[in-house]
Every structure is written in C-alpha cells, then in structure tokens.
Design a protein around this motif. Sequence first.
Motif, PDB file in Angstrom:
ATOM      1  N   MET A  86      85.550  16.044 -29.207  1.00 47.26           N
ATOM      2  CA  MET A  86      86.676  15.301 -29.747  1.00 47.26           C
ATOM      3  C   MET A  86      87.070  14.221 -28.735  1.00 47.26           C
ATOM      4  N   GLN A  87      87.312  13.050 -29.205  1.00 51.28           N
ATOM      5  CA  GLN A  87      87.701  11.936 -28.351  1.00 51.28           C
ATOM      6  C   GLN A  87      89.195  12.010 -28.049  1.00 51.28           C
ATOM      7  N   TRP A  88      89.588  11.530 -26.853  1.00 54.60           N
ATOM      8  CA  TRP A  88      91.001  11.581 -26.477  1.00 54.60           C
ATOM      9  C   TRP A  88      91.866  10.744 -27.403  1.00 54.60           C
ATOM     10  N   HIS A  89      91.307   9.634 -27.935  1.00 54.18           N
ATOM     11  CA  HIS A  89      92.127   8.757 -28.779  1.00 54.18           C
ATOM     12  C   HIS A  89      92.472   9.386 -30.121  1.00 54.18           C
ATOM     13  N   SER A  90      91.782  10.450 -30.507  1.00 56.94           N
ATOM     14  CA  SER A  90      92.143  11.126 -31.749  1.00 56.94           C
ATOM     15  C   SER A  90      93.212  12.203 -31.507  1.00 56.94           C
ATOM     16  N   LEU A  91      93.480  12.518 -30.233  1.00 55.26           N
ATOM     17  CA  LEU A  91      94.482  13.526 -29.901  1.00 55.26           C
ATOM     18  C   LEU A  91      95.864  12.942 -29.664  1.00 55.26           C
ATOM     19  N   PHE A  92      95.906  11.682 -29.279  1.00 57.55           N
ATOM     20  CA  PHE A  92      97.156  11.046 -28.873  1.00 57.55           C
ATOM     21  C   PHE A  92      97.462   9.854 -29.752  1.00 57.55           C
ATOM     22  N   GLU A  93      98.743   9.570 -29.902  1.00 51.40           N
ATOM     23  CA  GLU A  93      99.166   8.477 -30.765  1.00 51.40           C
ATOM     24  C   GLU A  93      99.909   7.420 -29.942  1.00 51.40           C
ATOM     25  N   GLU A  94      99.434   6.169 -30.059  1.00 51.63           N
ATOM     26  CA  GLU A  94     100.086   5.083 -29.340  1.00 51.63           C
ATOM     27  C   GLU A  94     101.509   4.918 -29.867  1.00 51.63           C
ATOM     28  N   GLY A  95     102.436   4.707 -28.963  1.00 50.11           N
ATOM     29  CA  GLY A  95     103.842   4.589 -29.334  1.00 50.11           C
ATOM     30  C   GLY A  95     104.575   5.913 -29.246  1.00 50.11           C
ATOM     31  N   GLN A  96     103.829   7.011 -29.335  1.00 47.83           N
ATOM     32  CA  GLN A  96     104.443   8.334 -29.219  1.00 47.83           C
ATOM     33  C   GLN A  96     104.042   8.989 -27.899  1.00 47.83           C
ATOM     34  N   ASP A 138     103.995  14.642 -21.041  1.00 49.40           N
ATOM     35  CA  ASP A 138     103.185  15.600 -21.802  1.00 49.40           C
ATOM     36  C   ASP A 138     101.743  15.139 -21.939  1.00 49.40           C
ATOM     37  N   MET A 139     101.522  13.853 -22.178  1.00 48.75           N
ATOM     38  CA  MET A 139     100.154  13.352 -22.292  1.00 48.75           C
ATOM     39  C   MET A 139      99.444  13.441 -20.947  1.00 48.75           C
ATOM     40  N   ALA A 140     100.136  13.085 -19.882  1.00 43.11           N
ATOM     41  CA  ALA A 140      99.542  13.162 -18.550  1.00 43.11           C
ATOM     42  C   ALA A 140      99.127  14.602 -18.228  1.00 43.11           C
ATOM     43  N   LYS A 141      99.977  15.562 -18.562  1.00 45.13           N
ATOM     44  CA  LYS A 141      99.654  16.975 -18.324  1.00 45.13           C
ATOM     45  C   LYS A 141      98.450  17.409 -19.152  1.00 45.13           C
ATOM     46  N   GLU A 142      98.394  16.987 -20.401  1.00 42.68           N
ATOM     47  CA  GLU A 142      97.272  17.341 -21.277  1.00 42.68           C
ATOM     48  C   GLU A 142      95.962  16.775 -20.733  1.00 42.68           C
ATOM     49  N   MET A 159      94.956  18.817 -17.655  1.00 44.36           N
ATOM     50  CA  MET A 159      94.388  20.129 -17.981  1.00 44.36           C
ATOM     51  C   MET A 159      92.972  20.009 -18.527  1.00 44.36           C
ATOM     52  N   ARG A 160      92.692  18.951 -19.261  1.00 47.03           N
ATOM     53  CA  ARG A 160      91.368  18.773 -19.849  1.00 47.03           C
ATOM     54  C   ARG A 160      90.315  18.345 -18.835  1.00 47.03           C
ATOM     55  N   SER A 161      90.724  17.825 -17.688  1.00 41.52           N
ATOM     56  CA  SER A 161      89.750  17.336 -16.716  1.00 41.52           C
ATOM     57  C   SER A 161      89.013  18.473 -16.015  1.00 41.52           C
ATOM     58  N   LYS A 162      89.609  19.649 -15.944  1.00 43.37           N
ATOM     59  CA  LYS A 162      88.978  20.849 -15.391  1.00 43.37           C
ATOM     60  C   LYS A 162      88.440  20.635 -13.975  1.00 43.37           C
ATOM     61  N   THR A 163      89.243  20.031 -13.119  1.00 40.32           N
ATOM     62  CA  THR A 163      88.859  19.854 -11.719  1.00 40.32           C
ATOM     63  C   THR A 163      89.884  20.558 -10.837  1.00 40.32           C
ATOM     64  N   GLY A 164      89.524  20.759  -9.583  1.00 38.63           N
ATOM     65  CA  GLY A 164      90.430  21.405  -8.642  1.00 38.63           C
ATOM     66  C   GLY A 164      91.698  20.599  -8.439  1.00 38.63           C
TER      67      GLY A 164
END
Length: 56
Positions: free
Chosen positions: A1-11, A38-42, A45-50
Amino acid sequence: MQWHSLFEEGQDFMSVTTVTDMPNGGTKPIKDYLLTIDMAKELCMRSKTGKAKKAC
C-alpha cells in the motif's frame, strides 16, 4: 500500500512551496510538507528502524 493512499492532504499533511535565493542571483522554488503529529508518528512506526522506535 502506498503512503499517499493512507493520508489525506489538508487533514494529515499540507504541501507548501517557498522560494529560496540562489548564489547565482536566481531563485528556486522548494516544495515541502507540514505533517500532523499523528501522521509523523504513523510514518515513524512504519519505517521499522531503530531510530524510529526511539522517536516514537
């Protein structure tokens, strides 16, 4: 899934364009993004790095 389908511009984020002066006397447009916490946290979490685990 692409990140742009998870997040909405303006929101979740907003794109902004600024202009910077170049050393040769010209200017250059720069596109940047402002993220909600919230987007920054998401993304973190998705980057899965230390470093991501420490930041989140």
